[in-house]
Design a protein around this motif. Sequence first.
Motif, mmCIF file in Angstrom:
data_model
loop_
_atom_site.group_PDB
_atom_site.id
_atom_site.type_symbol
_atom_site.label_atom_id
_atom_site.label_comp_id
_atom_site.label_asym_id
_atom_site.label_seq_id
_atom_site.Cartn_x
_atom_site.Cartn_y
_atom_site.Cartn_z
ATOM 1 N N GLY A 97 8.771 27.834 8.691
ATOM 2 C CA GLY A 97 9.086 26.415 8.739
ATOM 3 C C GLY A 97 7.845 25.569 8.864
ATOM 4 O O GLY A 97 6.738 26.071 9.009
ATOM 5 N N GLY A 98 8.058 24.277 8.820
ATOM 6 C CA GLY A 98 6.968 23.318 8.913
ATOM 7 C C GLY A 98 6.711 22.895 10.344
ATOM 8 O O GLY A 98 7.474 23.190 11.256
ATOM 9 N N GLU A 99 5.637 22.194 10.508
ATOM 10 C CA GLU A 99 5.185 21.723 11.813
ATOM 11 C C GLU A 99 5.779 20.345 12.085
ATOM 12 O O GLU A 99 5.960 19.550 11.166
ATOM 13 C CB GLU A 99 3.660 21.650 11.763
ATOM 14 N N ASP A 132 11.593 34.543 -1.362
ATOM 15 C CA ASP A 132 11.828 35.504 -2.449
ATOM 16 C C ASP A 132 11.258 36.887 -2.118
ATOM 17 O O ASP A 132 11.875 37.902 -2.418
ATOM 18 C CB ASP A 132 11.234 34.985 -3.752
ATOM 19 N N ALA A 133 10.077 36.914 -1.493
ATOM 20 C CA ALA A 133 9.486 38.197 -1.086
ATOM 21 C C ALA A 133 10.373 38.886 -0.054
ATOM 22 O O ALA A 133 10.565 40.106 -0.103
ATOM 23 C CB ALA A 133 8.085 37.984 -0.532
ATOM 24 N N CYS A 134 10.912 38.112 0.879
ATOM 25 C CA CYS A 134 11.824 38.680 1.888
ATOM 26 C C CYS A 134 13.071 39.240 1.221
ATOM 27 O O CYS A 134 13.528 40.339 1.560
ATOM 28 C CB CYS A 134 12.208 37.619 2.912
ATOM 29 N N PHE A 189 4.038 26.873 9.006
ATOM 30 C CA PHE A 189 3.596 27.630 7.845
ATOM 31 C C PHE A 189 2.665 26.715 7.059
ATOM 32 O O PHE A 189 3.108 25.884 6.297
ATOM 33 C CB PHE A 189 4.815 28.041 7.022
ATOM 34 N N THR A 190 1.362 26.829 7.294
ATOM 35 C CA THR A 190 0.421 25.862 6.743
ATOM 36 C C THR A 190 -0.492 26.426 5.667
ATOM 37 O O THR A 190 -1.326 25.708 5.144
ATOM 38 C CB THR A 190 -0.456 25.260 7.859
ATOM 39 N N TRP A 231 5.347 27.578 -1.192
ATOM 40 C CA TRP A 231 4.990 28.643 -0.246
ATOM 41 C C TRP A 231 6.246 29.221 0.390
ATOM 42 O O TRP A 231 6.404 30.431 0.522
ATOM 43 C CB TRP A 231 4.083 28.120 0.851
ATOM 44 N N LEU A 232 7.139 28.330 0.796
ATOM 45 C CA LEU A 232 8.370 28.772 1.451
ATOM 46 C C LEU A 232 9.282 29.515 0.481
ATOM 47 O O LEU A 232 9.877 30.536 0.842
ATOM 48 C CB LEU A 232 9.095 27.576 2.061
#
Length: 109
Positions: free
Chosen positions: A47-49, A67-69, A30-31, A61-62
């Motif tokens: 998740g991150g890379e 929260d949107a979910c 998630f960049t 961002w996460l």
Amino acid sequence: MRGLKATRSTEPSRPPRCTDRLRFEPNTPFTERTFDMLDGIGWVIAGGESGPRYRPVQEQWLVDIRDACSKARVPFFFRQWGGRSPKAGGRELAGATWDEMPPRPAVTA
């Protein structure tokens, strides 16, 4: 693209053996923070890379996508923070692990 965007994802995906009732959006890595709606999405994995040339993910961002979910009642699964190895940053987001999954369809014989 509908819903969420990550650098490697261009369309909501269907995992193998998935019924048409479930559409999920994998967001690893998630960049960038770009999402507008969750219509038609049944599961978000974020998740991150990881790896030697990983790009860091921003916590806000996460939190925003989690929260949107929650607001849209879409299950949210936080995979990892990322880093040089998959386990480098751990799996906690805002003090908790997020392992939500969509309901499993009933198995019929």
